[in-house]
Design a protein around this motif. Sequence first.
Motif, mmCIF file in Angstrom:
data_model
loop_
_atom_site.group_PDB
_atom_site.id
_atom_site.type_symbol
_atom_site.label_atom_id
_atom_site.label_comp_id
_atom_site.label_asym_id
_atom_site.label_seq_id
_atom_site.Cartn_x
_atom_site.Cartn_y
_atom_site.Cartn_z
ATOM 1 N N GLY A 114 -3.939 -44.221 1.301
ATOM 2 C CA GLY A 114 -4.918 -43.263 0.817
ATOM 3 C C GLY A 114 -5.952 -42.934 1.876
ATOM 4 O O GLY A 114 -6.442 -43.813 2.574
ATOM 5 N N LEU A 115 -6.240 -41.668 2.020
ATOM 6 C CA LEU A 115 -7.267 -41.212 2.953
ATOM 7 C C LEU A 115 -8.350 -40.495 2.174
ATOM 8 O O LEU A 115 -8.101 -39.880 1.145
ATOM 9 N N LEU A 116 -9.551 -40.560 2.688
ATOM 10 C CA LEU A 116 -10.677 -39.834 2.106
ATOM 11 C C LEU A 116 -11.141 -38.773 3.081
ATOM 12 O O LEU A 116 -11.103 -38.980 4.291
ATOM 13 N N VAL A 117 -11.600 -37.659 2.568
ATOM 14 C CA VAL A 117 -12.279 -36.667 3.385
ATOM 15 C C VAL A 117 -13.754 -36.794 3.025
ATOM 16 O O VAL A 117 -14.154 -36.526 1.893
ATOM 17 N N GLY A 168 -17.166 -35.401 4.191
ATOM 18 C CA GLY A 168 -17.811 -34.404 5.043
ATOM 19 C C GLY A 168 -16.803 -33.877 6.055
ATOM 20 O O GLY A 168 -15.739 -33.390 5.686
ATOM 21 N N ASP A 169 -17.125 -34.018 7.329
ATOM 22 C CA ASP A 169 -16.254 -33.555 8.405
ATOM 23 C C ASP A 169 -15.237 -34.606 8.829
ATOM 24 O O ASP A 169 -14.415 -34.357 9.701
ATOM 25 N N TRP A 170 -15.294 -35.786 8.254
ATOM 26 C CA TRP A 170 -14.482 -36.927 8.678
ATOM 27 C C TRP A 170 -13.291 -37.162 7.759
ATOM 28 O O TRP A 170 -13.370 -36.961 6.557
ATOM 29 N N VAL A 171 -12.190 -37.631 8.349
ATOM 30 C CA VAL A 171 -11.038 -38.134 7.600
ATOM 31 C C VAL A 171 -11.075 -39.647 7.783
ATOM 32 O O VAL A 171 -11.156 -40.127 8.917
ATOM 33 N N SER A 172 -11.023 -40.397 6.678
ATOM 34 C CA SER A 172 -11.281 -41.830 6.812
ATOM 35 C C SER A 172 -10.455 -42.674 5.854
ATOM 36 O O SER A 172 -9.865 -42.185 4.891
ATOM 37 N N GLN A 173 -10.465 -43.959 6.156
ATOM 38 C CA GLN A 173 -9.829 -44.962 5.300
ATOM 39 C C GLN A 173 -10.701 -46.207 5.340
ATOM 40 O O GLN A 173 -11.250 -46.547 6.399
ATOM 41 N N HIS A 174 -10.805 -46.906 4.206
ATOM 42 C CA HIS A 174 -11.751 -48.019 4.111
ATOM 43 C C HIS A 174 -11.185 -49.189 3.319
ATOM 44 O O HIS A 174 -11.608 -49.450 2.200
ATOM 45 N N PRO A 175 -10.241 -49.950 3.877
ATOM 46 C CA PRO A 175 -9.745 -51.108 3.131
ATOM 47 C C PRO A 175 -10.821 -52.195 3.001
ATOM 48 O O PRO A 175 -11.616 -52.400 3.908
ATOM 49 N N LEU A 176 -10.830 -52.840 1.860
ATOM 50 C CA LEU A 176 -11.806 -53.900 1.581
ATOM 51 C C LEU A 176 -11.175 -54.868 0.593
ATOM 52 O O LEU A 176 -10.951 -54.527 -0.561
ATOM 53 N N ILE A 179 -21.253 -39.830 9.000
ATOM 54 C CA ILE A 179 -20.222 -40.204 8.022
ATOM 55 C C ILE A 179 -20.945 -40.471 6.705
ATOM 56 O O ILE A 179 -21.773 -41.374 6.629
ATOM 57 N N PRO A 180 -20.622 -39.707 5.656
ATOM 58 C CA PRO A 180 -21.301 -39.928 4.369
ATOM 59 C C PRO A 180 -20.881 -41.240 3.705
ATOM 60 O O PRO A 180 -19.838 -41.819 4.028
ATOM 61 N N ASP A 181 -21.684 -41.682 2.764
ATOM 62 C CA ASP A 181 -21.298 -42.808 1.913
ATOM 63 C C ASP A 181 -20.163 -42.363 1.005
ATOM 64 O O ASP A 181 -19.977 -41.172 0.765
ATOM 65 N N PHE A 182 -19.432 -43.318 0.472
ATOM 66 C CA PHE A 182 -18.378 -42.992 -0.475
ATOM 67 C C PHE A 182 -18.509 -43.870 -1.704
ATOM 68 O O PHE A 182 -19.134 -44.917 -1.663
ATOM 69 N N GLY A 183 -17.886 -43.428 -2.799
ATOM 70 C CA GLY A 183 -17.755 -44.143 -4.045
ATOM 71 C C GLY A 183 -18.879 -44.929 -4.466
ATOM 72 O O GLY A 183 -19.112 -45.623 -5.290
#
Length: 70
Positions: free
Chosen positions: A2-5, A7-15, A66-70
């Motif tokens: 899964g990837l998140l968009v 803002g201008d960034w494409v990202s992934q954040h495993p935790l 990079i914005p915050d997510f979730g």
Amino acid sequence: MGLLVLGDWVSQHPLFFGYSASQAYLPSERLSIAVSTTNGPTAAPGHSAHTIAQRIAAALTPDHPIPDFG
């Protein structure tokens, strides 16, 4: 995968299980940031790798945070 968009960034954040990572790509600048951390028993709560990636992005591309997510 899964990837998140964000803002201008494409990202992934495993935790999971004390492991935290943040990978982010800014296509307009062809810039990638990758951070991974492990959390010890006295670590602050939250997604430490994402916080570090945000700080790196702010230093390298202040116009594209990079914005915050979730």
